[in-house]
Design a protein around this motif. Structure first.
Motif, PDB file in Angstrom:
ATOM      1  N   ILE A  55       0.847  -1.205   0.000  1.00 45.99           N
ATOM      2  CA  ILE A  55       0.000   0.000   0.000  1.00 45.99           C
ATOM      3  C   ILE A  55       0.881   1.252   0.000  1.00 45.99           C
ATOM      4  CG2 ILE A  55      -1.660   1.325   1.425  1.00 45.99           C
ATOM      5  CD1 ILE A  55      -2.795  -1.541   2.221  1.00 45.99           C
ATOM      6  N   GLY A  56       1.954   1.233   0.777  1.00 45.34           N
ATOM      7  CA  GLY A  56       2.882   2.377   0.797  1.00 45.34           C
ATOM      8  C   GLY A  56       3.526   2.619  -0.550  1.00 45.34           C
ATOM      9  N   LYS A  57       3.827   1.530  -1.264  1.00 46.60           N
ATOM     10  CA  LYS A  57       4.520   1.665  -2.556  1.00 46.60           C
ATOM     11  C   LYS A  57       3.589   2.138  -3.672  1.00 46.60           C
ATOM     12  CE  LYS A  57       8.375  -1.569  -2.553  1.00 46.60           C
ATOM     13  NZ  LYS A  57       8.739  -2.969  -2.796  1.00 46.60           N
ATOM     14  N   ALA A  58       2.284   1.974  -3.462  1.00 51.51           N
ATOM     15  CA  ALA A  58       1.327   2.273  -4.539  1.00 51.51           C
ATOM     16  C   ALA A  58       1.358   3.747  -4.911  1.00 51.51           C
ATOM     17  CB  ALA A  58      -0.075   1.844  -4.115  1.00 51.51           C
ATOM     18  N   ASP A  59       1.771   4.609  -3.983  1.00 56.77           N
ATOM     19  CA  ASP A  59       1.860   6.044  -4.292  1.00 56.77           C
ATOM     20  C   ASP A  59       3.265   6.497  -3.886  1.00 56.77           C
ATOM     21  OD1 ASP A  59       1.599   8.713  -4.629  1.00 56.77           O
ATOM     22  OD2 ASP A  59      -0.389   8.854  -3.712  1.00 56.77           O
ATOM     23  N   SER A  60       4.251   6.060  -4.654  1.00 52.40           N
ATOM     24  CA  SER A  60       5.632   6.189  -4.188  1.00 52.40           C
ATOM     25  C   SER A  60       6.104   7.636  -4.057  1.00 52.40           C
ATOM     26  CB  SER A  60       6.570   5.398  -5.096  1.00 52.40           C
ATOM     27  OG  SER A  60       6.424   5.888  -6.398  1.00 52.40           O
ATOM     28  N   ASP A  61       5.422   8.553  -4.752  1.00 48.21           N
ATOM     29  CA  ASP A  61       5.864   9.954  -4.676  1.00 48.21           C
ATOM     30  C   ASP A  61       5.412  10.632  -3.397  1.00 48.21           C
ATOM     31  OD1 ASP A  61       7.158   9.904  -6.964  1.00 48.21           O
ATOM     32  OD2 ASP A  61       5.640  10.935  -8.156  1.00 48.21           O
ATOM     33  N   HIS A  62       4.286  10.179  -2.868  1.00 47.71           N
ATOM     34  CA  HIS A  62       3.644  10.987  -1.831  1.00 47.71           C
ATOM     35  C   HIS A  62       3.416  10.258  -0.520  1.00 47.71           C
ATOM     36  CE1 HIS A  62       2.850  13.963  -4.889  1.00 47.71           C
ATOM     37  NE2 HIS A  62       2.418  12.994  -5.662  1.00 47.71           N
ATOM     38  N   LEU A  63       3.763   8.985  -0.459  1.00 46.76           N
ATOM     39  CA  LEU A  63       3.351   8.190   0.690  1.00 46.76           C
ATOM     40  C   LEU A  63       4.484   7.280   1.160  1.00 46.76           C
ATOM     41  CD1 LEU A  63       0.802   7.254   2.351  1.00 46.76           C
ATOM     42  CD2 LEU A  63       0.496   5.500   0.599  1.00 46.76           C
ATOM     43  N   VAL A  64       4.624   7.151   2.490  1.00 44.40           N
ATOM     44  CA  VAL A  64       5.529   6.134   3.040  1.00 44.40           C
ATOM     45  C   VAL A  64       4.816   5.433   4.196  1.00 44.40           C
ATOM     46  CG1 VAL A  64       7.810   7.061   2.395  1.00 44.40           C
ATOM     47  CG2 VAL A  64       6.670   7.970   4.402  1.00 44.40           C
ATOM     48  N   ALA A  65       5.025   4.133   4.311  1.00 45.53           N
ATOM     49  CA  ALA A  65       4.402   3.362   5.391  1.00 45.53           C
ATOM     50  C   ALA A  65       5.446   2.388   5.933  1.00 45.53           C
ATOM     51  CB  ALA A  65       3.194   2.595   4.863  1.00 45.53           C
ATOM     52  N   THR A  66       5.628   2.395   7.253  1.00 44.44           N
ATOM     53  CA  THR A  66       6.737   1.655   7.859  1.00 44.44           C
ATOM     54  C   THR A  66       6.276   0.868   9.074  1.00 44.44           C
ATOM     55  OG1 THR A  66       8.157   3.523   7.271  1.00 44.44           O
ATOM     56  CG2 THR A  66       9.062   1.945   8.857  1.00 44.44           C
ATOM     57  N   ARG A 120      16.868  26.220  -2.398  1.00 42.33           N
ATOM     58  CA  ARG A 120      16.070  25.034  -2.721  1.00 42.33           C
ATOM     59  C   ARG A 120      15.024  24.901  -1.624  1.00 42.33           C
ATOM     60  NH1 ARG A 120      13.131  20.981  -4.092  1.00 42.33           N
ATOM     61  NH2 ARG A 120      14.080  19.214  -5.207  1.00 42.33           N
ATOM     62  N   VAL A 121      13.752  24.876  -2.027  1.00 47.59           N
ATOM     63  CA  VAL A 121      12.668  24.767  -1.044  1.00 47.59           C
ATOM     64  C   VAL A 121      12.126  23.341  -1.127  1.00 47.59           C
ATOM     65  CG1 VAL A 121      10.415  25.680  -0.366  1.00 47.59           C
ATOM     66  CG2 VAL A 121      12.169  27.226  -1.268  1.00 47.59           C
ATOM     67  N   LEU A 122      11.993  22.652   0.003  1.00 45.13           N
ATOM     68  CA  LEU A 122      11.558  21.252  -0.033  1.00 45.13           C
ATOM     69  C   LEU A 122      10.641  20.895   1.136  1.00 45.13           C
ATOM     70  CD1 LEU A 122      14.737  19.024   0.639  1.00 45.13           C
ATOM     71  CD2 LEU A 122      14.621  21.422   1.143  1.00 45.13           C
ATOM     72  N   VAL A 123       9.868  19.822   0.948  1.00 44.66           N
ATOM     73  CA  VAL A 123       8.960  19.330   1.995  1.00 44.66           C
ATOM     74  C   VAL A 123       9.738  18.346   2.867  1.00 44.66           C
ATOM     75  CG1 VAL A 123       6.891  17.917   2.411  1.00 44.66           C
ATOM     76  CG2 VAL A 123       6.887  19.609   0.573  1.00 44.66           C
ATOM     77  N   SER A 124       9.510  18.390   4.183  1.00 45.25           N
ATOM     78  CA  SER A 124      10.173  17.443   5.080  1.00 45.25           C
ATOM     79  C   SER A 124       9.298  16.208   5.299  1.00 45.25           C
ATOM     80  CB  SER A 124      10.440  18.110   6.433  1.00 45.25           C
ATOM     81  OG  SER A 124      10.906  17.130   7.338  1.00 45.25           O
ATOM     82  N   GLY A 125       9.845  15.046   4.977  1.00 43.29           N
ATOM     83  CA  GLY A 125       9.132  13.799   5.276  1.00 43.29           C
ATOM     84  C   GLY A 125       9.316  13.409   6.729  1.00 43.29           C
ATOM     85  N   ALA A 126      10.415  13.854   7.326  1.00 43.09           N
ATOM     86  CA  ALA A 126      10.666  13.559   8.743  1.00 43.09           C
ATOM     87  C   ALA A 126       9.830  14.506   9.604  1.00 43.09           C
ATOM     88  CB  ALA A 126      12.143  13.747   9.055  1.00 43.09           C
ATOM     89  N   GLY A 127       9.494  14.035  10.792  1.00 43.20           N
ATOM     90  CA  GLY A 127       8.767  14.878  11.732  1.00 43.20           C
ATOM     91  C   GLY A 127       9.738  15.748  12.516  1.00 43.20           C
ATOM     92  N   HIS A 128       9.270  16.877  12.967  1.00 41.94           N
ATOM     93  CA  HIS A 128      10.117  17.805  13.729  1.00 41.94           C
ATOM     94  C   HIS A 128       9.280  18.502  14.798  1.00 41.94           C
ATOM     95  CE1 HIS A 128      13.347  17.246  10.887  1.00 41.94           C
ATOM     96  NE2 HIS A 128      12.473  17.426   9.907  1.00 41.94           N
ATOM     97  N   ASP A 129       9.962  18.994  15.840  1.00 45.12           N
ATOM     98  CA  ASP A 129       9.254  19.740  16.877  1.00 45.12           C
ATOM     99  C   ASP A 129       8.521  20.950  16.286  1.00 45.12           C
ATOM    100  OD1 ASP A 129       9.956  18.343  19.426  1.00 45.12           O
ATOM    101  OD2 ASP A 129      11.986  18.752  18.735  1.00 45.12           O
ATOM    102  N   ALA A 130       9.016  21.448  15.140  1.00 50.26           N
ATOM    103  CA  ALA A 130       8.366  22.604  14.499  1.00 50.26           C
ATOM    104  C   ALA A 130       6.894  22.325  14.205  1.00 50.26           C
ATOM    105  CB  ALA A 130       9.102  22.963  13.210  1.00 50.26           C
ATOM    106  N   MET A 131       6.537  21.033  13.972  1.00 46.71           N
ATOM    107  CA  MET A 131       5.133  20.686  13.680  1.00 46.71           C
ATOM    108  C   MET A 131       4.239  21.073  14.833  1.00 46.71           C
ATOM    109  SD  MET A 131       5.562  16.816  12.276  1.00 46.71           S
ATOM    110  CE  MET A 131       4.115  16.712  11.227  1.00 46.71           C
ATOM    111  N   VAL A 132       4.766  20.862  16.023  1.00 52.54           N
ATOM    112  CA  VAL A 132       4.004  21.106  17.239  1.00 52.54           C
ATOM    113  C   VAL A 132       4.091  22.583  17.624  1.00 52.54           C
ATOM    114  CG1 VAL A 132       4.038  20.575  19.692  1.00 52.54           C
ATOM    115  CG2 VAL A 132       4.247  18.734  18.029  1.00 52.54           C
TER     116      VAL A 132
END
Ligand code: GLV
Ligand code: MN
Ligand code: MN
Length: 435
Positions: free
Chosen positions: A267-278, A366-378
């Motif tokens: 299921i994670g691989k089905a949308d490889s650009d936008h999704l990760v499942a671990t 270079r502007v990019l989206v972070s896939g990792a979580g950070h304290d900034a989210m909170v």
């Protein structure tokens, strides 16, 4: 402890400072008494290693001309006053805890850079119409308790009641873990900062991905942080004798988990650009070679920059698990432990930061989206946030092979100095407009 103004007559640093020293200090924190493991780095929240780390970081903070305090959630906070006492603060920071078998820069590098930058201004005796603060958060990874970002949630005022009975893997409650380190559960939410007390939160962090290296850029600017779900799945079959239970009659919870994990990957691989499942952690019970496993528990971490894609994946995973568990006569539950929505960084701050990157590097940021979580989210619940990413080798992170170039970290340091100066100019211009 030297007072900040005593630096104005001694602007030079007596040792290599800035980006180089930030890296050296992370290296120091990567071993010895700063880790719970003798041969690798593991620094969970409220551990002895965390206590030692806070002690060392507090010393560096004070050495830099800031005052140091530990808040009631165990975060270490340094403060360099502005031109007026009790001015609101621009807060710079990241986390000091780590995953198991960690790299040395995920988290601490942002804290060390914050100290360097504030010390830079303190040495020159420069004060702004706002205070500068540095924070080292105690729990970002969630490597001790089932949820992450407990301590930034406390600071952002999102935990009016601390989860007293939440247990770590050894059955120690948060209440007891706090108590063992001299903290009081009831005081935990008092780490909350009042709205207006923090005017912005700025988190420098290694990229933890390969984009900057691929594009040969030392730093990048984060536009948004991906949404996260953390689930706990438990599967209940029937434990039995490995020698006597025929294959056709088994209700093997681990075999069901194996199939489930492959479904989750699909299921994670089905949308490889936008999704990760671990699936990152699994526990098997009773866990003996001659027993058919009766109980399994595993975590599922699902992330996407687009919340609807993450949500749809969670629904698909739930349906897939339901089907396979029915077929295998195994019961299952899938409990949501953490829901962090996608977090956009503040557009104005991001613009100022991008300009600083351009000024320092001579190239468009270079502007990019972070896939990792950070304290900034909170922290976005408390104040506008922005993030600066620093290139890391091969994009490797959550791994002892994590590595950075000191020259890239020096570039990040220069960008941060320029950002604070630009932020101060904008701040003063706005104040004048209001007056
Ligand atoms: C923290 O590093 C996370 O992204 O889970
Ligand atoms: Mn991490
Ligand atoms: Mn991190």
């Amino acid at each position: 402890m030297p007072s900040p103004d005593s630096f104005s007559s001694e602007p030079a640093c007596s040792e290599p400072c800035g980006g180089t020293r930030a890296v050296t200090r992370c290296d120091i924190l990567g071993k010895g008494q700063f880790s719970e493991e003798p041969n690798s780095l593991f620094r969970p929240y409220l551990s002895a290693a965390y206590r030692e780390t806070v002690r060392q970081v507090a010393a560096w903070i004070e050495q830099g001309g800031l005052s140091a305090r530990q808040d009631s959630a165990g975060n270490i906070v340094g403060r360099y006053e502005g031109t007026l006492a009790e001015a609101p603060a621009l807060l710079i920071g990241s986390h000091l805890d780590s995953v198991r078998n960690a790299g040395k820069y995920d988290g601490p590098l942002g804290v060390m850079l914050g100290i360097e930058v504030v010390e830079h201004f303190a040495r020159k005796g420069i004060r702004f119409p706002f205070a500068l603060e540095v924070i080292g958060f105690g729990d970002e990874e969630g490597s001790r308790f089932p949820v992450s970002m407990l301590t930034s949630r406390a600071v952002a005022g999102l935990l009016p009641e601390a989860p007293a009975t939440m247990e770590d893997n050894d059955g120690i409650t948060l209440q007891d873990a706090l108590g063992a380190e001299g903290f009081v559960l009831e005081q935990f939410p008092k780490a909350a900062r009042k709205q207006g007390e923090v005017i912005a939160y700025f988190e420098p962090h290694i990229e933890q991905g390969p984009v900057l290296e691929f594009e040969n850029k030392p730093v990048g600017v984060v536009s948004a942080i991906a949404a996260q779900f953390r689930f706990l799945v438990t599967l209940k079959g029937v434990a039995g004798h490995a020698g006597t239970m025929p294959m056709t009659l088994r209700q093997d919870a681990l075999a069901a988990a194996a199939e489930a994990i492959l479904e989750i990957e699909k299921i994670g691989k089905a949308d490889s650009d936008h999704l990760v499942a671990t699936v990152g952690r699994i526990q098997v019970s009773p866990g003996a070679p001659n027993v058919v496993p009766g109980d399994v528990a595993f975590t599922v971490d699902i992330r996407s920059g687009t919340e609807s894609i993450r949500n749809e994946a969670a629904t698909q995973i739930q349906c897939a698990l339901q089907d396979l568990c029915e077929r295998r006569s195994v019961s299952f539950s899938m409990v949501l432990q953490q829901d962090l929505p996608a977090t956009p960084c503040d557009s104005e701050l991001t613009h100022v930061l991008s300009r600083s990157v351009q000024t320092v590097t001579g190239k468009q940021a270079r502007v990019l989206v972070s896939g990792a979580g950070h304290d900034a989210m909170v922290m976005a619940a408390l104040a506008p946030v922005c993030m600066l990413f620093i290139r890391c080798e091969k994009g490797i992170s959550h791994n002892p092979a994590e590595a950075v170039e000191a020259s890239d970290v020096e570039t990040a340091f220069q960008v941060m100095v320029n950002f604070i100066e630009s932020y101060a100019d904008n701040f003063s211009a706005q104040q004048e407009k209001i007056a």
